[in-house]
Design a protein around this motif. Structure first.
Motif, PDB file in Angstrom:
ATOM      1  N   LYS A  27      81.559  10.649  72.455  1.00  0.00           N
ATOM      2  CA  LYS A  27      82.883  10.104  72.181  1.00  0.00           C
ATOM      3  C   LYS A  27      83.786  11.216  71.670  1.00  0.00           C
ATOM      4  N   SER A  28      85.029  11.134  72.044  1.00  0.00           N
ATOM      5  CA  SER A  28      85.987  12.119  71.554  1.00  0.00           C
ATOM      6  C   SER A  28      86.299  11.827  70.084  1.00  0.00           C
ATOM      7  N   GLN A  79      88.060   8.706  69.465  1.00  0.00           N
ATOM      8  CA  GLN A  79      87.277   7.474  69.600  1.00  0.00           C
ATOM      9  C   GLN A  79      86.330   7.260  68.429  1.00  0.00           C
ATOM     10  N   PRO A 129      84.021   9.156  76.721  1.00  0.00           N
ATOM     11  CA  PRO A 129      85.340   8.632  77.060  1.00  0.00           C
ATOM     12  C   PRO A 129      85.449   8.101  78.484  1.00  0.00           C
ATOM     13  N   THR A 176      89.548   8.533  83.161  1.00  0.00           N
ATOM     14  CA  THR A 176      90.852   7.904  83.026  1.00  0.00           C
ATOM     15  C   THR A 176      91.827   8.645  83.936  1.00  0.00           C
ATOM     16  N   GLY A 205      82.957   1.381  78.838  1.00  0.00           N
ATOM     17  CA  GLY A 205      83.491   2.727  78.862  1.00  0.00           C
ATOM     18  C   GLY A 205      82.352   3.691  79.080  1.00  0.00           C
TER      19      GLY A 205
END
Length: 152
Positions: free
Chosen positions: A57-58, A61, A88, A91, A131
């Protein structure tokens, strides 16, 4: 004949050979042709390496996710493998990369290209509802003549 297994692994480099050895052992025990087993094990290693490197996760996030999932299905004449992370995902700002050959001296960037070359069908996208990225690929199996679990 069907065999499936699923692993939840830590996002550590040491997890990659573990997944690879489990796949190779499963295919050897089932009687899958060694060339097919090798191709799928290399593709699995590349997908796992991508999850380890890119699957967290970034910071936006809420930090780093420490795990990813590998699932393998040997079902009749086909093997399907899925590697999913909780990072992530893809996107508009971070689209699915286009697999292209890397330069001969490149140290990275070959993974998705190798997976596409070694497997029969490849899908790269997001894990539905959760996700994170998912790379799934399959290959038609060939069997050794003495295969104990050969599909009928």
């Amino acid at each position: 004949m069907s065999i499936w297994w699923s692993l939840h692994l830590r996002r550590e480099a040491a997890s990659v050979p573990l997944a690879r050895r489990l796949l190779l052992g499963t295919m050897e025990t089932a009687g899958v042709d060694p060339d097919v087993s090798y191709d799928l094990s290399v593709a699995l290693s590349e997908a796992c390496a991508n999850a380890v490197e890119h699957g967290g996760k970034s910071a936006a996030q809420g930090g780093c996710s420490e795990a990813y999932r590998v699932t393998a299905y040997l079902d009749g004449e086909k093997c399907r493998i899925e590697v999913a992370d909780s990072g992530p995902g893809f996107t508009a700002e971070r689209p699915v990369p286009t697999p292209t050959p890397a330069h001969a001296d490149a140290e990275a960037g070959r993974g998705l290209y190798l997976i596409r070359e070694l497997a029969d069908h490849v899908h790269i996208g997001n894990e539905p509802g959760l996700g994170g990225a998912v790379v799934s690929f399959d290959k038609i199996l060939k069997w050794r003549k003495d295969a104990p679990l050969m599909a009928v």
